[in-house]
Design a protein around this motif. Structure first.
Motif, mmCIF file in Angstrom:
data_model
loop_
_atom_site.group_PDB
_atom_site.id
_atom_site.type_symbol
_atom_site.label_atom_id
_atom_site.label_comp_id
_atom_site.label_asym_id
_atom_site.label_seq_id
_atom_site.Cartn_x
_atom_site.Cartn_y
_atom_site.Cartn_z
ATOM 1 N N LYS A 30 -21.593 -0.855 -19.603
ATOM 2 C CA LYS A 30 -22.513 -1.438 -18.351
ATOM 3 C C LYS A 30 -23.797 -2.146 -18.909
ATOM 4 O O LYS A 30 -24.057 -3.069 -18.302
ATOM 5 C CB LYS A 30 -22.926 -0.001 -17.550
ATOM 6 N N ASP A 43 -20.316 -4.888 -11.185
ATOM 7 C CA ASP A 43 -19.287 -3.828 -11.071
ATOM 8 C C ASP A 43 -17.969 -4.091 -11.254
ATOM 9 O O ASP A 43 -17.088 -3.593 -11.041
ATOM 10 C CB ASP A 43 -19.376 -2.972 -9.814
ATOM 11 N N GLY A 44 -17.763 -5.494 -11.611
ATOM 12 C CA GLY A 44 -16.444 -5.855 -11.949
ATOM 13 C C GLY A 44 -15.659 -6.629 -10.660
ATOM 14 O O GLY A 44 -14.517 -7.162 -10.600
ATOM 15 N N ASN A 45 -16.386 -6.654 -9.470
ATOM 16 C CA ASN A 45 -15.906 -7.225 -8.449
ATOM 17 C C ASN A 45 -16.504 -8.546 -8.339
ATOM 18 O O ASN A 45 -17.785 -8.901 -7.988
ATOM 19 C CB ASN A 45 -16.370 -6.505 -7.082
ATOM 20 N N ASN A 53 -11.544 -10.360 -10.466
ATOM 21 C CA ASN A 53 -11.962 -9.018 -10.772
ATOM 22 C C ASN A 53 -11.437 -8.176 -11.968
ATOM 23 O O ASN A 53 -10.282 -8.173 -12.376
ATOM 24 C CB ASN A 53 -11.547 -8.212 -9.491
ATOM 25 N N ALA A 55 -12.853 -4.794 -12.282
ATOM 26 C CA ALA A 55 -13.059 -3.360 -11.547
ATOM 27 C C ALA A 55 -11.407 -2.983 -11.388
ATOM 28 O O ALA A 55 -10.746 -3.571 -10.840
ATOM 29 C CB ALA A 55 -13.730 -3.451 -10.301
ATOM 30 N N TYR A 100 -15.966 0.507 -19.114
ATOM 31 C CA TYR A 100 -16.885 0.152 -17.991
ATOM 32 C C TYR A 100 -16.151 -0.350 -16.793
ATOM 33 O O TYR A 100 -15.940 0.119 -15.933
ATOM 34 C CB TYR A 100 -18.135 -0.625 -18.548
ATOM 35 N N PHE A 101 -15.647 -1.548 -17.162
ATOM 36 C CA PHE A 101 -15.128 -2.082 -16.042
ATOM 37 C C PHE A 101 -13.846 -1.548 -15.586
ATOM 38 O O PHE A 101 -13.405 -1.600 -14.413
ATOM 39 C CB PHE A 101 -14.590 -3.708 -16.414
ATOM 40 N N GLN A 103 -13.284 1.552 -15.171
ATOM 41 C CA GLN A 103 -13.566 2.701 -14.323
ATOM 42 C C GLN A 103 -14.345 2.359 -13.107
ATOM 43 O O GLN A 103 -14.815 3.529 -12.069
ATOM 44 C CB GLN A 103 -14.752 3.795 -15.111
ATOM 45 N N GLN A 104 -14.696 1.065 -12.880
ATOM 46 C CA GLN A 104 -15.142 0.664 -11.538
ATOM 47 C C GLN A 104 -14.237 0.519 -10.374
ATOM 48 O O GLN A 104 -12.967 0.283 -10.805
ATOM 49 C CB GLN A 104 -15.787 -0.602 -11.714
ATOM 50 N N LYS A 105 -14.338 0.772 -9.158
ATOM 51 C CA LYS A 105 -13.650 0.858 -8.355
ATOM 52 C C LYS A 105 -13.531 -0.701 -7.456
ATOM 53 O O LYS A 105 -14.586 -1.149 -7.283
ATOM 54 C CB LYS A 105 -14.248 1.675 -7.060
ATOM 55 N N LYS A 107 -13.293 -3.445 -4.886
ATOM 56 C CA LYS A 107 -13.531 -3.237 -3.412
ATOM 57 C C LYS A 107 -12.892 -4.261 -2.530
ATOM 58 O O LYS A 107 -12.858 -3.965 -1.334
ATOM 59 C CB LYS A 107 -15.244 -3.830 -3.337
#
Length: 108
Positions: A30, A43-45, A53, A55, A100-101, A103-105, A107
């Motif tokens: 992060k 957040d990777g979006n 993307n 995320a 990190y990426f 684990q991101q959601k 969107k």
């Protein structure tokens, strides 16, 4: 029983090999993701449709993609843009960013 003696060492070798690889640290990733945020979002979006993307992608895929761009093993498309962005990343940096990426959601 003979088969057990032959397969057990191979199984142990393979399982220990996985543990020997450096695991990515999402918190460290992060902190390292500020440069990535310009195109891929914090957040990777992605902030624009032309950028993928990150995320929710698989960590192993992201890590190998980062290393491939860094090492000049990926060509075409966004390679000219990505190569300089990842040129100074270590293997640990790549693993941290991937953790990190992944684990991101997503969107979108």
């Amino acid at each position: 029983m003979k088969l057990l003696y032959l397969t057990l060492p191979a199984f142990l070798y393979l399982s220990l090999g996985d543990n020997a690889q450096a695991a990515g640290n999402a918190e460290a990733g992060k902190a390292k993701a500020t440069t990535c945020a310009a195109c891929h979002g914090g957040d990777g979006n992605s902030i624009a449709a032309m950028y993928p993307n990150l995320a929710g992608q698989h960590a192993q895929y992201l890590e190998s993609a980062i290393k491939a761009y860094r090492d000049g093993q990926r060509s075409g498309g966004m390679s000219a843009m990505m190569a300089p962005m990842v040129a100074n990343l270590s293997d640990q940096d790549a693993a941290d960013l991937a953790a990190y990426f992944s684990q991101q959601k997503l969107k979108q």
